[in-house]
Design an enzyme around this catalytic site. Structure first.
Site, PDB file in Angstrom:
ATOM      1  N   LYS A 181       0.873  -1.178   0.000  1.00 42.55           N
ATOM      2  CA  LYS A 181       0.000   0.000   0.000  1.00 42.55           C
ATOM      3  C   LYS A 181       0.914   1.233   0.000  1.00 42.55           C
ATOM      4  O   LYS A 181       1.449   1.618   1.033  1.00 42.55           O
ATOM      5  CB  LYS A 181      -0.899   0.008   1.248  1.00 42.55           C
ATOM      6  CG  LYS A 181      -1.953   1.095   1.168  1.00 42.55           C
ATOM      7  CD  LYS A 181      -2.212   1.766   2.482  1.00 42.55           C
ATOM      8  CE  LYS A 181      -1.183   2.756   2.898  1.00 42.55           C
ATOM      9  NZ  LYS A 181      -0.935   3.905   2.019  1.00 42.55           N
ATOM     10  N   GLY A 238       7.600   5.332   7.731  1.00 40.35           N
ATOM     11  CA  GLY A 238       6.808   6.558   7.748  1.00 40.35           C
ATOM     12  C   GLY A 238       7.029   7.295   9.051  1.00 40.35           C
ATOM     13  O   GLY A 238       8.057   7.116   9.723  1.00 40.35           O
ATOM     14  N   GLY A 243       3.510   5.165  12.852  1.00 43.29           N
ATOM     15  CA  GLY A 243       4.153   3.901  13.250  1.00 43.29           C
ATOM     16  C   GLY A 243       3.653   3.414  14.602  1.00 43.29           C
ATOM     17  O   GLY A 243       3.385   2.222  14.791  1.00 43.29           O
ATOM     18  N   GLU A 260      10.383   1.706  10.521  1.00 50.26           N
ATOM     19  CA  GLU A 260      11.433   2.691  10.205  1.00 50.26           C
ATOM     20  C   GLU A 260      10.757   4.051  10.250  1.00 50.26           C
ATOM     21  O   GLU A 260       9.937   4.369   9.382  1.00 50.26           O
ATOM     22  CB  GLU A 260      11.999   2.440   8.799  1.00 50.26           C
ATOM     23  CG  GLU A 260      12.930   1.254   8.705  1.00 50.26           C
ATOM     24  CD  GLU A 260      14.276   1.484   9.377  1.00 50.26           C
ATOM     25  OE1 GLU A 260      14.500   2.562   9.947  1.00 50.26           O
ATOM     26  OE2 GLU A 260      15.100   0.561   9.329  1.00 50.26           O
ATOM     27  N   CYS A 294      14.396  11.208   6.135  1.00 49.13           N
ATOM     28  CA  CYS A 294      14.394  10.912   7.576  1.00 49.13           C
ATOM     29  C   CYS A 294      15.741  11.191   8.226  1.00 49.13           C
ATOM     30  O   CYS A 294      15.813  11.481   9.408  1.00 49.13           O
ATOM     31  CB  CYS A 294      14.000   9.450   7.784  1.00 49.13           C
ATOM     32  SG  CYS A 294      15.019   8.317   6.816  1.00 49.13           S
ATOM     33  N   GLU A 388      10.683  16.682  14.821  1.00 55.87           N
ATOM     34  CA  GLU A 388      11.007  16.667  13.402  1.00 55.87           C
ATOM     35  C   GLU A 388      10.064  17.589  12.620  1.00 55.87           C
ATOM     36  O   GLU A 388       8.855  17.420  12.659  1.00 55.87           O
ATOM     37  CB  GLU A 388      10.835  15.227  12.875  1.00 55.87           C
ATOM     38  CG  GLU A 388      11.128  15.057  11.400  1.00 55.87           C
ATOM     39  CD  GLU A 388      10.768  13.660  10.893  1.00 55.87           C
ATOM     40  OE1 GLU A 388       9.630  13.213  11.147  1.00 55.87           O
ATOM     41  OE2 GLU A 388      11.613  13.015  10.265  1.00 55.87           O
TER      42      GLU A 388
HETATM   43  P1  NAD Z   1       3.157   8.947   7.148  1.00 56.65           P
HETATM   44  O1  NAD Z   1       3.302   8.255   8.449  1.00 56.65           O
HETATM   45  O2  NAD Z   1       2.202  10.060   7.027  1.00 56.65           O
HETATM   46  O3  NAD Z   1       2.728   7.891   6.015  1.00 56.65           O
HETATM   47  C1  NAD Z   1       3.495   6.726   5.761  1.00 56.65           C
HETATM   48  C2  NAD Z   1       2.582   5.673   5.174  1.00 56.65           C
HETATM   49  O4  NAD Z   1       1.635   5.306   6.166  1.00 56.65           O
HETATM   50  C3  NAD Z   1       1.785   6.137   3.948  1.00 56.65           C
HETATM   51  O5  NAD Z   1       1.699   5.081   3.030  1.00 56.65           O
HETATM   52  C4  NAD Z   1       0.427   6.426   4.556  1.00 56.65           C
HETATM   53  O6  NAD Z   1      -0.629   6.308   3.631  1.00 56.65           O
HETATM   54  C5  NAD Z   1       0.348   5.328   5.596  1.00 56.65           C
HETATM   55  N1  NAD Z   1      -0.637   5.546   6.636  1.00 56.65           N
HETATM   56  C6  NAD Z   1      -0.956   6.703   7.267  1.00 56.65           C
HETATM   57  N2  NAD Z   1      -1.936   6.470   8.177  1.00 56.65           N
HETATM   58  C7  NAD Z   1      -2.231   5.151   8.112  1.00 56.65           C
HETATM   59  C8  NAD Z   1      -3.151   4.315   8.794  1.00 56.65           C
HETATM   60  N3  NAD Z   1      -3.977   4.777   9.729  1.00 56.65           N
HETATM   61  N4  NAD Z   1      -3.187   2.999   8.479  1.00 56.65           N
HETATM   62  C9  NAD Z   1      -2.352   2.496   7.533  1.00 56.65           C
HETATM   63  N5  NAD Z   1      -1.461   3.251   6.845  1.00 56.65           N
HETATM   64  C10 NAD Z   1      -1.406   4.566   7.128  1.00 56.65           C
HETATM   65  O7  NAD Z   1       4.621   9.393   6.718  1.00 56.65           O
HETATM   66  P2  NAD Z   1       5.059  10.154   5.398  1.00 56.65           P
HETATM   67  O8  NAD Z   1       4.651  11.571   5.498  1.00 56.65           O
HETATM   68  O9  NAD Z   1       4.667   9.385   4.184  1.00 56.65           O
HETATM   69  O10 NAD Z   1       6.651  10.035   5.501  1.00 56.65           O
HETATM   70  C11 NAD Z   1       7.433  10.962   6.198  1.00 56.65           C
HETATM   71  C12 NAD Z   1       7.824  10.407   7.555  1.00 56.65           C
HETATM   72  O11 NAD Z   1       8.452   9.147   7.393  1.00 56.65           O
HETATM   73  C13 NAD Z   1       8.848  11.275   8.264  1.00 56.65           C
HETATM   74  O12 NAD Z   1       8.566  11.286   9.634  1.00 56.65           O
HETATM   75  C14 NAD Z   1      10.161  10.559   8.000  1.00 56.65           C
HETATM   76  O13 NAD Z   1      11.172  10.833   8.944  1.00 56.65           O
HETATM   77  C15 NAD Z   1       9.716   9.135   8.038  1.00 56.65           C
HETATM   78  N6  NAD Z   1      10.632   8.282   7.263  1.00 56.65           N
HETATM   79  C16 NAD Z   1      11.437   7.394   7.932  1.00 56.65           C
HETATM   80  C17 NAD Z   1      12.348   6.622   7.208  1.00 56.65           C
HETATM   81  C18 NAD Z   1      13.259   5.641   7.892  1.00 56.65           C
HETATM   82  O14 NAD Z   1      13.821   4.790   7.210  1.00 56.65           O
HETATM   83  N7  NAD Z   1      13.444   5.699   9.197  1.00 56.65           N
HETATM   84  C19 NAD Z   1      12.426   6.760   5.833  1.00 56.65           C
HETATM   85  C20 NAD Z   1      11.584   7.672   5.205  1.00 56.65           C
HETATM   86  C21 NAD Z   1      10.685   8.423   5.924  1.00 56.65           C
END
Ligand code: NAD
Length: 491
Positions: A181, A238, A243, A260, A294, A388
């Site tokens: 997804k 994310g 998470g 992650e 990230c 962040e």
């Molecule tokens: P996000 O948490 O908003 O979304 C990530 C994913 O989760 C998306 O696919 C989103 O649709 C899904 N999602 C959101 N709510 C959900 C729910 N209730 N149920 C199931 N899925 C759901 O994050 P983002 O804005 O896409 O990414 C940015 C964030 O990710 C930043 O905080 C960044 O630091 C982090 N990030 C971490 C890493 C790492 O490897 N540690 C890498 C990239 C990004």
């Protein structure tokens, strides 16, 4: 590529059981180009029924995929790397138009993802278990690694292609089938495009399935993915907030989840550091991909003896970073992903300024492009001081002794990546051991990472580890014993 060469938005479809299909509801949504605001693509607005079809397809494909020999599986991953390399120019354009990714980061992601695919091609040949000594004479005991079954991948938009591939490659290479997804902000580059590449490379139907959804509509798909007993594990990248919610959900069903998450990554510049190299490193680490990685440096801690000299060199370099159209190969800094992201960055900066912070560079936006921003004197009660803000903003602070710098570096809930600049490598290693981060770089940027490293964080940055360590996450360890002799029992 120039903007005038752009064609009509493509209508993409989901990949379910090897078929390209629209959403069961027939609905679509518009996937927008963050720089121009134009429609980049039309995407199926999937829901519970689509998720269910994806799970069923992955479940049906699992036995044959798990039983496929190492040579055949390896050949598929190697083919996928080749297809991605062949399509690199097109993929660079797609990332620019869908996610605002400028060419340097897009090329980095492609190189990273091809490396990941080629390394994963070797996983099927790694030892699949070990022999465990038994205290019972004549008993031969084996600890055997087996794939889990269906794994659900949830990918972010920011490092769309690299992290999209990271979401699926280790689970697939371990013999699992996947329902992916992707983020609603990058359904193509973090999802459908990868499915197209794997299909073109010959991956069998149902091994990877991709279900997409419109912004604000993840709920019904997530319900199906988390409540289905057929989905055995989750691979999530994310934000820490999402998470934490998903870990709770997975825990309710006693399922495994790799996390992650976000980061607030410090860079410590010691008194003996090379100033010019530290400035080069800081410019790159804070602003690559306009601060939407990230691992970007969020706070630079500079020894007081170097503080003024550091700012004197750093600030003009930051002011010279001009954001622009990511579709122009000369552009190095592109736009933020969407209006909400822009509003969050603006809010973080405005709050800090209202509480007394000074803006030494940037602080303004043109369209969705936020100018690379340097803040000093940020008070501890400004949220940006330890939370962040996912954009091109960095804080610079002076410190007097290294222990104080470590304390400040650790005064955040996150623990992803850190960097320590010093002429004394042993000091760097020692301080590195005291910083709470999954990845510490002495004389290197917080921002980096190769596919084979044990990438991952501590604290609120999550607990997953990639590279070959991901094999432990995406397999079960099963015990098999064989008795040579008939055994005598006490009953
Ligand atoms: P996000 O948490 O908003 O979304 C990530 C994913 O989760 C998306 O696919 C989103 O649709 C899904 N999602 C959101 N709510 C959900 C729910 N209730 N149920 C199931 N899925 C759901 O994050 P983002 O804005 O896409 O990414 C940015 C964030 O990710 C930043 O905080 C960044 O630091 C982090 N990030 C971490 C890493 C790492 O490897 N540690 C890498 C990239 C990004």
């Amino acid at each position: 590529m120039t903007r005038t060469m752009r064609s009509e938005p493509r209508a993409w479809r989901q990949l379910l059981a090897g078929e390209w299909v629209g959403a069961a509801s027939g609905r679509t949504f518009e996937d927008l180009d963050p720089y121009s605001g134009e429609v980049f693509a039309r995407i199926p607005a999937g829901g519970a029924e689509d998720a269910q079809r994806a799970i069923a397809a992955a479940q049906a494909a699992f036995p044959a995929w798990a039983a496929l020999g190492a040579r055949a599986r390896q050949a598929l991953f190697l083919a996928a790397a080749q297809v991605l390399e062949r399509r690199a120019d097109e993929v660079v354009q797609l990332m620019a138009l869908e996610t605002g990714c400028a060419t340097p980061f897009a090329r980095f992601q492609i190189q990273w993802a091809t490396g990941l695919l080629r390394q994963a091609a070797g996983y099927p040949y790694l030892p699949g278990g070990e022999i465990v000594p038994s205290d019972t004479p004549g008993v031969f005991a084996m600890a055997v690694r087996k794939p889990l079954g269906v794994v659900c991948g949830i990918s972010p938009w920011n490092g769309s292609l690299a992290l999209g591939f990271r979401t699926i490659v280790a689970p697939l290479a371990c013999g699992n089938t996947v329902v992916l997804k992707p983020s609603e902000d990058a359904p193509v580059c973090a999802g459908l495009l990868m499915a197209e590449i794997l299909q073109e490379s010959g991956f069998p139907p149902g091994v990877l399935n991709v279900v997409t959804h419109a912004p604000g509509e993840v709920g019904p798909i997530a319900d199906r993915l988390f409540e289905s007993p057929q989905v055995r594990a989750y691979n999530f990248t994310g934000s820490s907030a999402t998470g934490a919610r998903l870990a709770e959900r997975a825990g309710r069903h006693l399922k495994r989840i790799a996390l992650e998450l976000g980061g607030y990554n410090p860079m410590i510049v010691c008194a003996d550091a090379d100033l010019s190299y530290s400035v080069d490193t800081a410019v790159f680490a804070a602003f690559f991909h306009q601060g939407q990685i990230c691992m970007n440096t969020r706070k630079i801690l500079v020894h007081r003896s170097l503080f003024d000299a550091f700012l004197e060199r750093f600030v003009p370099r930051v002011k010279a970073l001009e954001p622009g159209d990511p579709a122009d190969p000369a552009t190095k800094i592109g736009p933020l992903i969407n209006d909400q992201a822009l509003a969050k960055v603006r809010q973080g900066v405005d709050q800090a300024v209202a509480l007394g912070a000074r803006v030494l560079a940037g602080g303004t936006a043109k369209g969705r492009c936020f100018a690379p921003t340097v803040l000093v004197d940020v008070p501890a009660d400004a949220p940006i001081h330890c939370e962040e803000v996912f954009g091109p903003v960095v804080l610079v602070e002076a410190f007097d002794d290294e222990q104080q710098a470590v304390e400040v570096a650790n005064a955040t809930a996150y623990g992803l990546s850190a960097s320590i600049m010093t002429a004394d490598v042993w000091k760097g290693i020692t301080l590195g051991g005291q910083v709470q981060a999954g990845m510490v770089n002495v004389n290197g940027p917080t921002m980096g990472g190769e596919p084979q490293i044990p990438f991952g964080g501590v604290k609120d940055s999550g607990w997953a580890r990639f590279g070959r360590w991901a094999i432990d996450t995406f397999t079960d360890l099963n015990l098999v014993t064989v008795s040579r002799d008939q055994r005598k029992y006490p009953l």
